[in-house]
Design an enzyme around this catalytic site. Structure first.
Site, short mmCIF file in Angstrom:
data_model
loop_
_atom_site.label_atom_id
_atom_site.label_comp_id
_atom_site.label_asym_id
_atom_site.label_seq_id
_atom_site.Cartn_x
_atom_site.Cartn_y
_atom_site.Cartn_z
N CYS A 35 9.48 -24.45 -27.58
CA CYS A 35 9.60 -25.78 -27.26
C CYS A 35 7.99 -26.80 -27.88
CB CYS A 35 9.29 -25.92 -25.61
SG CYS A 35 7.97 -25.42 -24.78
N ASP A 37 5.11 -26.49 -26.76
CA ASP A 37 4.30 -27.15 -25.82
C ASP A 37 2.92 -26.55 -26.06
OD1 ASP A 37 6.31 -28.68 -24.92
OD2 ASP A 37 6.39 -27.85 -22.61
N CYS A 60 5.67 -29.31 -20.71
CA CYS A 60 6.20 -30.38 -19.92
C CYS A 60 6.18 -30.09 -18.37
CB CYS A 60 7.97 -29.19 -19.58
SG CYS A 60 7.77 -27.73 -18.91
N CYS A 104 7.16 -21.11 -19.00
CA CYS A 104 6.23 -22.17 -18.74
C CYS A 104 4.68 -21.59 -18.15
CB CYS A 104 6.50 -23.79 -17.84
SG CYS A 104 8.05 -24.21 -19.10
#
Ligand code: FES
Length: 146
Positions: A35, A37, A60, A104
């Site tokens: 992603c 991140d 995110c 995450c």
């Protein structure tokens, strides 16, 4: 049911411990290649206790909420306890994350570990290398766990 719990929304909207610690005792930065991140954790350590912790997350909402919750969970705790923090515990403390957002919370676990390892390395403190697996090797494993 809403996709995100109230706790996730709260920690996303009002994240705790955002920022940078100048002259931090340990800094950890990790990213997720899929992603893109990135999460950075700063630790101030006094007598084996996490006296202060701050984070910067370019990612995110779930990553921001996970960083915020994870820092709250380890603040004031001994390093040994912070090392035991799992992504599952972070997700549970947030009253859950959607399956495709569990990675995450993995970033938060990895960033804390990386910061503690940095502290150990900088201070010449011996540690068991098995406690610090290379996050890159773990990625697929964590995704499958979702
Ligand atoms: Fe990758 Fe949240 S989507 S950290």
């Amino acid at each position: 049911m809403a996709l995100y719990s109230e706790k996730v929304m709260d920690h996303f909207s009002n994240p705790r411990n955002v920022g940078v610690i100048e002259n931090a005792d340990g800094v950890g930065e990790v990213g997720n290649a899929k992603c893109g991140d990135i999460m950075k954790i700063y630790l101030k350590i006094e007598n084996g206790i996490i006296a202060d912790v701050k984070f910067k997350t370019f990612g995110c909402g779930s990553a921001i909420a996970s960083s915020s919750m994870a820092t709250e969970l380890i603040k004031g705790k001994p390093l040994s306890q912070a090392l035991e923090l799992t992504n599952k515990a972070v997700a549970e403390a947030l009253d859950g994350l959607p399956a495709h957002k569990l990675h995450c919370s993995v970033l938060a676990e990895e960033a804390i570990r990386s910061a503690i390892k940095d502290y150990y390395d900088k201070n010449g403190i011996a540690y068991d290398k098995a406690q610090f697996p290379d996050p890159a090797d773990e990625d697929e494993h964590h995704f499958e766990e979702d």
